[in-house]
Design a protein around this motif. Sequence first.
Motif, short mmCIF file in Angstrom:
data_model
loop_
_atom_site.label_atom_id
_atom_site.label_comp_id
_atom_site.label_asym_id
_atom_site.label_seq_id
_atom_site.Cartn_x
_atom_site.Cartn_y
_atom_site.Cartn_z
N ILE A 86 -55.40 5.21 15.20
CA ILE A 86 -55.49 4.22 16.27
C ILE A 86 -55.26 2.82 15.71
CG2 ILE A 86 -57.00 5.50 17.84
CD1 ILE A 86 -59.34 3.74 16.74
N ARG A 87 -54.80 1.95 16.60
CA ARG A 87 -54.73 0.53 16.32
C ARG A 87 -55.32 -0.15 17.56
NH1 ARG A 87 -51.83 -0.95 12.23
NH2 ARG A 87 -51.62 -3.07 13.01
N TRP A 88 -55.52 -1.43 17.49
CA TRP A 88 -55.99 -2.16 18.68
C TRP A 88 -55.33 -3.52 18.71
CZ3 TRP A 88 -59.22 -0.31 14.89
CH2 TRP A 88 -59.70 -1.24 13.97
N LYS A 89 -55.31 -4.09 19.92
CA LYS A 89 -54.66 -5.39 20.10
C LYS A 89 -55.33 -6.43 19.20
CE LYS A 89 -53.24 -8.51 23.76
NZ LYS A 89 -53.28 -8.76 25.20
N GLY A 90 -54.50 -7.15 18.47
CA GLY A 90 -55.03 -8.19 17.60
C GLY A 90 -55.53 -7.67 16.27
N MET A 91 -55.30 -6.40 16.00
CA MET A 91 -55.82 -5.82 14.75
C MET A 91 -55.17 -6.52 13.56
SD MET A 91 -55.52 -1.84 13.69
CE MET A 91 -56.19 -1.16 12.19
N LYS A 92 -56.02 -6.94 12.65
CA LYS A 92 -55.48 -7.60 11.45
C LYS A 92 -55.17 -6.53 10.42
CE LYS A 92 -58.05 -11.90 11.77
NZ LYS A 92 -59.43 -12.32 11.57
N ARG A 93 -54.19 -6.82 9.62
CA ARG A 93 -53.91 -5.90 8.52
C ARG A 93 -55.11 -5.90 7.58
NH1 ARG A 93 -48.42 -4.58 7.76
NH2 ARG A 93 -48.92 -3.84 5.71
N GLU A 94 -55.59 -4.70 7.30
CA GLU A 94 -56.73 -4.63 6.38
C GLU A 94 -56.28 -5.05 4.99
OE1 GLU A 94 -58.54 -0.80 6.27
OE2 GLU A 94 -58.75 -0.76 8.44
N LYS A 95 -57.21 -5.65 4.26
CA LYS A 95 -56.88 -5.96 2.87
C LYS A 95 -56.83 -4.64 2.11
CE LYS A 95 -58.31 -10.63 2.06
NZ LYS A 95 -59.52 -11.41 1.89
N GLN A 96 -55.64 -4.23 1.80
CA GLN A 96 -55.47 -2.93 1.17
C GLN A 96 -55.51 -3.06 -0.34
OE1 GLN A 96 -55.04 0.21 1.54
NE2 GLN A 96 -54.93 0.52 3.75
N ARG A 97 -56.14 -2.09 -0.95
CA ARG A 97 -55.98 -2.02 -2.40
C ARG A 97 -54.54 -1.60 -2.67
NH1 ARG A 97 -61.47 0.60 -4.72
NH2 ARG A 97 -62.78 0.28 -2.91
N LYS A 98 -54.05 -1.95 -3.81
CA LYS A 98 -52.64 -1.66 -4.10
C LYS A 98 -52.51 -0.32 -4.83
CE LYS A 98 -50.26 -6.02 -4.03
NZ LYS A 98 -51.21 -7.01 -3.67
N PRO A 99 -51.54 0.50 -4.42
CA PRO A 99 -51.34 1.74 -5.17
C PRO A 99 -50.68 1.44 -6.52
CG PRO A 99 -49.69 1.52 -3.44
CD PRO A 99 -50.61 0.35 -3.29
N PRO A 100 -51.10 2.09 -7.58
CA PRO A 100 -50.47 1.82 -8.89
C PRO A 100 -49.03 2.28 -8.96
CG PRO A 100 -52.03 3.65 -9.03
CD PRO A 100 -52.19 3.07 -7.67
#
Length: 499
Positions: A201-215
């Motif tokens: 799911i997503r929602w209106k105005g959803m911010k991109r989560e701060k993702q950890r970076k894959p190595p």
Amino acid sequence: MRHSNDPITLSLFDLLKAGPGPSSSHTIGPMAAGADFARRAAALAPEIQAAAGGLRVRLLGSLSATGKGHGTGPAVVGGLTGCPPDACAPSLLRRAADPHAASLFLTLPKGRNIPLGPRNIEYGPIRHKHPFNNTLIIELLDASYPPQRDGPDSPVCGAEREGRRPPPPPDGPVQSSVDAAAAGGNVLFSVEYYSTGGGFIRWKGMKREKQRKPPHPYADMKEFKARCAESGLGLDELLMENETALTGKSPADIVAELDNMLGIMRDTVLRGCAAAGTLPGSIGLRRKAAVLHERARSLAPFDRALCLFNAYAYAAAEENAAGGLIVTAPTCGASGVVPAVLLFMEEQLGLDLKARRRGLAAAALIGFIAKHNAGIAGAEVGCQGEIGVASAMAAAMLAHARGFSVQVVENAAEIALEHHLGLTCDPVGGYVQIPCIERNAVGAITAYNAALIACNENPVSHKVSYDEVLRAMAEIGRDMNAKYKETAGGGLAVCLVEC
Ligand code: SF4
């Protein structure tokens, strides 16, 4: 339909999710949205909670067109009780569908509990202006919205019984307003959700989560193979390093979770092979898995193998159609393909747990790349993205479990998907039964054949890449008329009824 050039940051368990059937976009996604809304509502300011007296869920697009057949309303209601999809018991969805059941509530710690049931669901327009076809809007309303009824707390769901704490409300803007709603009731708080396929799911105005970076970042198969070559890691070793970095989980925990998913898929097939009777809904479709499984015993070896494949795939797909617990691979509608091949690998080919686990990682890789570069929702690209991708995942799984190279794994997935291109989504009556159940069996056997071809040809002579077939699938999906995208407005859904 490539969604981004960024690296894929999905977890294995974003793709392989346990939850109730029959449709990841129509049950698991909406149920997750309901559970998310329940968490947000419980954290609202006390004055908003105190003013609340009703709740409305508006289903739009394909959620409205086929939501009744897919059980979308009960799924959202089940989620609104606070129960996440992976803890859902079939009895909760039965009660959520019963207009006379009076014991389900949205819990507001600083206000009244809001009664829930089918009356909270409104089926809105199929064509709409929102950015994703499968849209649902959940609104908390003031006391001017009927019906109003006080009641006890919502029932305890599986997660709470097991002592698991529901996750905190996610970040991201939501809407809180006092707009008068046309159908009555002032909206105190609302969230517009999108069910984007595979239970996401997503929602209106959803911010991109701060993702950890894959190595080992990759966005498609070509990049994945380059990362394997640079690092010297095998397919599942590289995925494990990415998974630990992205989730913070230990390798042992990831292995345990993979084994749990393998166990759920096995149980789904075995339950389905032992079940009899008629599936829910107006079609009156009788279950066939047990008969196929029984008949397979008396057949000659080649026929027996094919018949077992059919029985396993029917079993899982029938369990899905009945609202049983399944694992999305990549979706609910296509959740019979991977389990059928898995059980065949275990029982008929003698591949051990370690091999099956490695294979499941390869299946997830193929699903990730499809989701990132084309789509896995019938509402977005048609059934090519569901059964087609499931078949590609299963073919890759078998090739990798048998120890073949990444190139062979890719070829197996490509062959399986190539012959599902253009496949429409036209569920009869809006139920995930016809053509879905049979299609799982066909997809499983295609997967086996695709792996057989890939494992026995010269891998470097293979002409079409997985990235190319995904580009074709995305283009076909873009051009496909909306009536063939899970709306039950065309194809078999119409012809079977009219003929
Ligand atoms: S036709 Fe395919 S995409 Fe559509 S609901 Fe059935 S399995 Fe899913």
